[in-house]
Structure formats: structure tokens, C-alpha cells
Design a protein around this motif. Structure first.
Motif, PDB file in Angstrom:
ATOM      1  N   TYR A  86      35.870  45.010  31.094  1.00  0.00           N
ATOM      2  CA  TYR A  86      34.829  44.738  32.094  1.00  0.00           C
ATOM      3  C   TYR A  86      35.282  44.955  33.550  1.00  0.00           C
ATOM      4  N   THR A  87      36.463  44.415  33.868  1.00  0.00           N
ATOM      5  CA  THR A  87      36.828  44.282  35.276  1.00  0.00           C
ATOM      6  C   THR A  87      37.166  45.621  35.917  1.00  0.00           C
ATOM      7  N   PHE A  88      38.042  46.381  35.269  1.00  0.00           N
ATOM      8  CA  PHE A  88      38.484  47.630  35.897  1.00  0.00           C
ATOM      9  C   PHE A  88      37.315  48.598  36.117  1.00  0.00           C
ATOM     10  N   PHE A 107      36.277  29.525  30.764  1.00  0.00           N
ATOM     11  CA  PHE A 107      35.482  30.682  30.320  1.00  0.00           C
ATOM     12  C   PHE A 107      36.342  31.705  29.579  1.00  0.00           C
ATOM     13  N   LEU A 108      37.552  31.982  30.108  1.00  0.00           N
ATOM     14  CA  LEU A 108      38.437  32.957  29.446  1.00  0.00           C
ATOM     15  C   LEU A 108      39.305  32.301  28.366  1.00  0.00           C
ATOM     16  N   GLY A 109      39.127  30.993  28.164  1.00  0.00           N
ATOM     17  CA  GLY A 109      39.929  30.294  27.153  1.00  0.00           C
ATOM     18  C   GLY A 109      41.407  30.323  27.481  1.00  0.00           C
ATOM     19  N   ALA A 140      47.222  31.896  41.689  1.00  0.00           N
ATOM     20  CA  ALA A 140      46.062  31.434  40.940  1.00  0.00           C
ATOM     21  C   ALA A 140      46.450  31.091  39.509  1.00  0.00           C
ATOM     22  N   HIS A 141      45.944  29.970  39.030  1.00  0.00           N
ATOM     23  CA  HIS A 141      45.969  29.488  37.649  1.00  0.00           C
ATOM     24  C   HIS A 141      47.163  28.576  37.329  1.00  0.00           C
ATOM     25  N   CYS A 142      48.352  29.114  37.092  1.00  0.00           N
ATOM     26  CA  CYS A 142      49.534  28.260  36.835  1.00  0.00           C
ATOM     27  C   CYS A 142      49.283  27.271  35.699  1.00  0.00           C
ATOM     28  N   GLN A 165      39.245  37.508  26.203  1.00  0.00           N
ATOM     29  CA  GLN A 165      40.222  36.757  26.991  1.00  0.00           C
ATOM     30  C   GLN A 165      40.886  37.711  27.977  1.00  0.00           C
ATOM     31  N   LEU A 166      41.771  37.155  28.814  1.00  0.00           N
ATOM     32  CA  LEU A 166      42.197  37.851  30.032  1.00  0.00           C
ATOM     33  C   LEU A 166      42.450  39.360  29.911  1.00  0.00           C
ATOM     34  N   LEU A 167      43.389  39.774  29.054  1.00  0.00           N
ATOM     35  CA  LEU A 167      43.830  41.178  29.124  1.00  0.00           C
ATOM     36  C   LEU A 167      42.740  42.134  28.659  1.00  0.00           C
ATOM     37  N   GLU A 168      42.016  41.757  27.597  1.00  0.00           N
ATOM     38  CA  GLU A 168      40.902  42.613  27.142  1.00  0.00           C
ATOM     39  C   GLU A 168      39.755  42.556  28.153  1.00  0.00           C
ATOM     40  N   TRP A 169      39.536  41.382  28.704  1.00  0.00           N
ATOM     41  CA  TRP A 169      38.471  41.201  29.709  1.00  0.00           C
ATOM     42  C   TRP A 169      38.728  42.124  30.908  1.00  0.00           C
ATOM     43  N   LEU A 170      39.988  42.230  31.336  1.00  0.00           N
ATOM     44  CA  LEU A 170      40.312  43.122  32.466  1.00  0.00           C
ATOM     45  C   LEU A 170      39.979  44.575  32.107  1.00  0.00           C
ATOM     46  N   ILE A 229      39.127  33.909  44.758  1.00  0.00           N
ATOM     47  CA  ILE A 229      37.882  34.548  44.319  1.00  0.00           C
ATOM     48  C   ILE A 229      38.013  36.059  44.466  1.00  0.00           C
ATOM     49  N   HIS A 230      37.324  36.794  43.558  1.00  0.00           N
ATOM     50  CA  HIS A 230      37.330  38.272  43.601  1.00  0.00           C
ATOM     51  C   HIS A 230      35.932  38.728  43.997  1.00  0.00           C
ATOM     52  N   TYR A 231      35.767  39.268  45.198  1.00  0.00           N
ATOM     53  CA  TYR A 231      34.404  39.668  45.569  1.00  0.00           C
ATOM     54  C   TYR A 231      33.900  40.859  44.754  1.00  0.00           C
ATOM     55  N   PRO A 232      34.790  41.809  44.311  1.00  0.00           N
ATOM     56  CA  PRO A 232      34.253  42.966  43.566  1.00  0.00           C
ATOM     57  C   PRO A 232      33.959  42.662  42.098  1.00  0.00           C
ATOM     58  N   GLN A 233      34.000  41.391  41.740  1.00  0.00           N
ATOM     59  CA  GLN A 233      33.614  41.026  40.370  1.00  0.00           C
ATOM     60  C   GLN A 233      32.286  40.271  40.345  1.00  0.00           C
ATOM     61  N   THR A 234      31.614  40.241  41.488  1.00  0.00           N
ATOM     62  CA  THR A 234      30.352  39.494  41.571  1.00  0.00           C
ATOM     63  C   THR A 234      29.351  39.990  40.540  1.00  0.00           C
ATOM     64  N   THR A 240      48.204  36.153  44.508  1.00  0.00           N
ATOM     65  CA  THR A 240      48.339  36.819  43.209  1.00  0.00           C
ATOM     66  C   THR A 240      48.018  35.842  42.081  1.00  0.00           C
ATOM     67  N   HIS A 241      48.217  36.298  40.849  1.00  0.00           N
ATOM     68  CA  HIS A 241      47.986  35.466  39.664  1.00  0.00           C
ATOM     69  C   HIS A 241      49.320  35.090  39.035  1.00  0.00           C
ATOM     70  N   LEU A 242      49.340  33.919  38.378  1.00  0.00           N
ATOM     71  CA  LEU A 242      50.580  33.465  37.744  1.00  0.00           C
ATOM     72  C   LEU A 242      50.263  32.614  36.519  1.00  0.00           C
ATOM     73  N   SER A 243      50.888  32.967  35.406  1.00  0.00           N
ATOM     74  CA  SER A 243      50.904  32.106  34.217  1.00  0.00           C
ATOM     75  C   SER A 243      49.513  31.610  33.826  1.00  0.00           C
ATOM     76  N   GLU A 244      48.640  32.589  33.550  1.00  0.00           N
ATOM     77  CA  GLU A 244      47.244  32.258  33.231  1.00  0.00           C
ATOM     78  C   GLU A 244      47.018  32.214  31.719  1.00  0.00           C
ATOM     79  N   ASN A 245      47.691  33.137  31.008  1.00  0.00           N
ATOM     80  CA  ASN A 245      47.334  33.395  29.610  1.00  0.00           C
ATOM     81  C   ASN A 245      48.632  33.660  28.834  1.00  0.00           C
ATOM     82  N   PRO A 295      49.261  41.830  45.534  1.00  0.00           N
ATOM     83  CA  PRO A 295      49.631  42.481  44.264  1.00  0.00           C
ATOM     84  C   PRO A 295      48.834  41.794  43.154  1.00  0.00           C
ATOM     85  N   ARG A 296      48.153  42.577  42.311  1.00  0.00           N
ATOM     86  CA  ARG A 296      47.204  41.957  41.367  1.00  0.00           C
ATOM     87  C   ARG A 296      47.881  40.890  40.503  1.00  0.00           C
ATOM     88  N   PHE A 297      48.911  41.277  39.783  1.00  0.00           N
ATOM     89  CA  PHE A 297      49.782  40.359  39.035  1.00  0.00           C
ATOM     90  C   PHE A 297      50.967  41.171  38.544  1.00  0.00           C
TER      91      PHE A 297
HETATM   92  N1  GUN Z   1      44.956  38.548  36.356  1.00  0.00           N
HETATM   93  C1  GUN Z   1      45.033  39.790  36.872  1.00  0.00           C
HETATM   94  N2  GUN Z   1      43.857  40.191  37.375  1.00  0.00           N
HETATM   95  C2  GUN Z   1      43.007  39.177  37.169  1.00  0.00           C
HETATM   96  C3  GUN Z   1      41.619  39.000  37.488  1.00  0.00           C
HETATM   97  O1  GUN Z   1      40.941  39.866  38.049  1.00  0.00           O
HETATM   98  N3  GUN Z   1      41.086  37.798  37.120  1.00  0.00           N
HETATM   99  C4  GUN Z   1      41.807  36.826  36.501  1.00  0.00           C
HETATM  100  N4  GUN Z   1      41.224  35.684  36.190  1.00  0.00           N
HETATM  101  N5  GUN Z   1      43.091  36.984  36.194  1.00  0.00           N
HETATM  102  C5  GUN Z   1      43.683  38.146  36.541  1.00  0.00           C
END
Ligand code: GUN
Ligand code: ZN
Length: 452
Positions: free
Chosen positions: A102-104, A301-303, A272-274, A94-99, A80-85, A233-238, A205-207
Motif C-alpha cells: 500500500y504505502t510505497f 491496527f498493524l498488530g 517512532a514506536h519502540c 502487517q508492517l513489511l507487507e503493508w509498506l 505522522i506521514h502526510y503522504p499516507q493520508t 525515524t522508526h525503531l523496533s515496531e515489528n 531516514p525512513r528506517f
Molecule cells: N517503518 C518504515 N516506514 C514506515 C511507515 O511508513 N509507517 C510505519 N508505521 N512504520 C514504518
């Protein structure tokens, strides 16, 4: 506050008493007591026994009577990411545009200690309101984000693992750092927080795309210097993300190999994800005893794709469930399990309630290498648990009286349930959250608005 000598709770209880290597093991080790007594002392479980056996020797006036409620081990959110509440439910990407979109920008606000402090309090209240007593949490790149979160969790005596994001490229300037800064700030946080009470540190490390080889080398050095820290960290999400990693690290044999060659796989490494792993990556996760955080609401949600639960069992890889707020759409582990079931259905996998609750409790504890401390009611475990109200709405009540056994009632709870079903949440043997109480949250200097 000193502990009362013993705390006694009477209710129905459900937990899984031993780890599983295949789904069938879970039912074999499931414990359901329709009428049970839980005895706690100094924040730990002393016994869980049937009321019938205990009745003769206890002073009934000392028993907290919660009959009609179901007590289960506290839920464990493994990602979970607390600063994304404050940006949960962001539309359309989807992931890369969403980051980027919105996220950054939202994470940039956590340079303000005041903002971080207020959002930490809000975040922890959300966890507790949903019965989550432990979590593995991303901060932001700002050390003050992690100081604020750990300070708030320490006051609640929660078992929490968190870390400062490390990233030095492919993100806005306002969120990047040099590898040396990242190393020094992370080291200082480890020295300040790791193993302080129930708190632990995760190198974060974020990813791979936001990590240069130099940064990953710093993470490796920190893991070598502090070998009992976690790696998160994150792995193989998108699919786009995977292609990008292959372009950024052409000398590596795929995505996981980037982490593996920097010695970042292993026990206490949580990926996370895999969702799109290659065969050799599954094998590597198994061989290194690494863990996966399965995040169904985020993946839908992110497809991003469908996690293969069956393959995870077949490969013998540790797995827990994560909400992944704010790509995930709820703090509720009950709702998250309901979505996990649907992910299974899309792949002809029948995720039973018993298995789902295992992943959210003891299985999650195992994924975090905490199964000797939390995850069930075995003697000596830390007393973190949730008092569930099995049916709170007219529909839930109707469906509950039309359920034949505990398994059906549990399944209905993960299908129709949410934070309304959390009657109380207990941490370290104390009630820290109660349904119907509202924590006041004040405004803040920053653009994110908090409810008044
Ligand atoms: N991959 C790198 N950063 C993130 C994040 O904040 N959320 C998700 N779901 N995937 C990421
Ligand atoms: Zn995430």
C-alpha cells in the motif's frame, strides 16, 4: 495582517504548567480554571488568570466570550506521514507487507508537485480540524513533497517539523536514491526551510532496513553539519522488522545500535514506536536523551504490539503521542488518547486523562524539545490552542452531565470524543479553523481522488 494589540478570551482552561518526571507530578502541576481569561499579544500568551481577578481591569466589550467551552493547548502530533493520508485504513497486512502493498505505491504520487500541494492543504486542514497545531511529519523521498508541505504550513504560521524521506535500498526503484543524491537534496531543503519562521527540518531516514551504511553515514554528516536539526525515524515496531535489521546489520548490537553508532541518537532524535526494546536499548534512549513517539492506533491496527508506558516513565525517556497516519487510523488526538488508554489497560496501566492530555501537549513538546515554546499557557508561550466543545452528541451530553469533575469530563472526551469536539483551532494567536466550515478541495491530476 497586523496583530490587534491584545486578544482576550474568556472560557474554561486546562493545561499542565511544568514538566513531569513521573505521572504523579502531572496532577500536581495541572491548572484548571473553570472561568478564566487568556490574554494574547503578538501571537504569544501574556497571561492566563481567573476571570474574578481579571474582571476589574478589562474592557468587557473586548473579550471574546467562549463560556461553556474548554480551551487546552494545541495538540502535538509527534509522528505522522502526510503522504499516507489517502491510504489510511488499508486492509489486512502487517508492517513489511503493508509498506510494499500500500504505502510505497501511494507515496510514489508525490513526485507530482501539484499532487503534493493539494494533499498538503488537505493534510493541514485535517490536523487543524482535529485540534493539532504542531506535528513532526514524514514527507516522501521527493523534495517537492516537503516544499509543498512547508509552503502550506508557512501560510498558516504553524510550528511544524518535517523532512524528506531518505532511502536507498529495499524499496522500489521509483522511491530510492543514491546516498549522495539524498545528502544533496536534504542539504538544500535544510538551507531553504530550517528555522524559516516557525518551520524546522528533521533528517528523515525512513528506517534501518531501507538505509545502507553509506546512507546512514550521509545522515550522520548532515547532523554534524546542522546540529540543531531533528532526527526522525522508526525503531523496533515489528518482530519481523527487528529480525531483518539484525540480518542486515550483523556487526551491530541490535536495532537501536545501528542509529546510535551513526550518532543519530540524542536530544531532538525522535524514534517512532519502540515496542520491543531490549534493556540496553531503553538505557541508551535514556542516556542519550532521545525521544519516543507512542502511536497507539497504528500499533493496534498493524498488530505491531503494545507500548510500555510504565517502563518509559521508569527509564526516564521523553515521550509524546503520534497518530502515525496512515498506519494510524485517525488524525484525532482525542481518539488516539482513547486508544492509548486501552493499550495501558491491556498491561494493567491506568492512563488518567490528566496524564494523557500531558502527553498530547507539554509532554509532546518536551519530546520534540519545544517545551520552551509550546505546550501550555505559561507567559511567553506561542499562542497555539484548541477550543473544545466538551459535549456535542446526545450521548456525550448525557455522559457529561453524569460526570462529577473535570477529570471525568476530560476522560469522557478522550473516550467518546473526536473532531466533532473541536470548536476552534488557534495558531499563533489567530483562529485558523472553525467547526462547521468546510474547505473546498479540488481534484488533481493524479490517481488519488480528492473529495469534490
Ligand atoms: N517503518 C518504515 N516506514 C514506515 C511507515 O511508513 N509507517 C510505519 N508505521 N512504520 C514504518
Ligand atoms: Zn510511521
Amino acid at each position: 495582517m497586523p496583530y490587534a494589540s491584545e486578544t482576550l478570551l474568556r472560557a474554561s482552561f486546562f493545561d499542565i504548567t511544568a514538566l513531569a518526571t513521573q505521572p504523579d507530578d502531572i496532577l500536581a502541576n495541572a491548572r484548571y480554571l473553570e472561568d478564566g481569561l487568556l490574554t494574547l499579544r503578538e501571537g504569544k500568551v501574556v497571561t492566563l488568570e481567573s476571570w474574578e481577578i481579571a474582571e476589574g481591569r478589562v474592557d468587557v466589550t473586548q473579550v471574546i466570550d467562549l463560556r461553556g467551552k474548554l480551551i487546552v493547548p494545541g495538540f502535538i502530533d509527534t509522528h505522522i506521514h502526510y503522504p499516507q493520508t489517502e491510504m489510511i485504513g488499508a486492509f489486512g497486512e502487517q508492517l513489511l507487507e503493508w509498506l510494499n502493498q500500500y504505502t510505497f505505491p501511494v507515496e510514489s504520487q508525490y513526485h507530482c508537485p501539484n499532487h503534493a500541494e493539494q494533499m498538503s492543504a488537505f493534510f493541514l486542514q485535517q490536523l487543524l480540524a482535529n485540534g493539532t497545531t504542531s506535528a513532526l511529519v514524514f514527507g516522501t523521498v521527493h523534495p517537492q513533497s516537503v516544499d509543498a508541505l512547508f509552503s502550506a504550513a508557512e501560510k498558516l504560521d504553524m510550528r511544524l517539523i518535517a523532512g524528506k524521506v531518505m532511502m536507498d535500498r529495499n524499496a522500489p526503484d521509483y522511491l530510492t536514491e543514491t546516498p549522495e543524491e539524498s545528502y544533496q537534496q536534504t542539504k538544500a531543503l535544510i538551507e531553504r526551510w530550517h528555522h524559516r519562521g516557525r518551520l524546522s527540518y528533521a533528517l528523515t531516514p525512513r528506517f534501518a532496513p531501507t538505509s545502507s551504511p553509506e546512507l546512514l553515514e550521509k545522515v550522520r554528516q548532515l547532523r554534524e553539519a546542522f546540529p540543531d536539526t531533528w532526527l526522525h525515524t522508526h525503531l523496533s515496531e515489528n518482530q519481523q522488522e527487528i529480525a531483518w535489521v539484525k540480518a542486515l546489520f550483523p556487526e551491530h548490537d541490535g536495532y537501536l545500535d545501528v542509529y546510535h553508532q551513526h550518532q543519530l541518537t540524542g536530544k531532538r532524535s525522535v524514534f517512532a514506536h519502540c515496542l520491543h526494546l531490549e534493556d540496553r536499548e531503553w538505557q541508551c534512549l535514556h542516556d542519550t536523551d532521545s525521544s519516543i513517539a507512542f502511536c497507539p492506533t497504528s500499533n493496534l491496527f498493524l498488530g505491531s504490539g503494545l507500548f510500555n508506558i510504565k517502563r518509559c516513565w521508569q527509564q526516564g525517556v521523553r515521550m509524546g503521542v503520534g497518530t502515525d497516519v496512515g498506519a494510524g487510523t485517525t488524525f484525532s488526538m482525542l481518539q488516539t488518547l482513547g486508544e492509548a488508554y486501552k493499550v495501558g489497560q491491556l498491561q494493567q496501566y491506568k492512563l488518567s486523562a490528566c496524564e494523557a492530555f500531558y502527553h498530547a501537549t507539554l509532554g509532546g513538546a518536551h519530546a520534540l524539545d519545544l517545551d520552551d515554546k509550546i505546550g501550555n499557557f505559561n507567559a511567553g508561550k506561542e499562542a497555539d490552542f484548541v477550543v473544545l466543545d466538551p459535549a456535542v452528541s446526545p450521548l456525550q451530553k448525557l455522559r457529561s452531565v453524569n460526570s462529577k469533575d473535570i477529570w471525568e469530563r476530560l476522560f469522557v472526551m478522550m473516550t467518546l470524543g473526536d473532531d466533532r469536539n473541536i470548536y476552534q483551532t488557534w495558531v499563533s494567536g489567530r483562529p485558523v479553523w472553525q467547526q462547521g466550515t468546510h474547505q473546498p478541495v479540488e481534484g488533481c491530476c493524479q490517481p488519488s481522488k480528492l473529495p469534490g
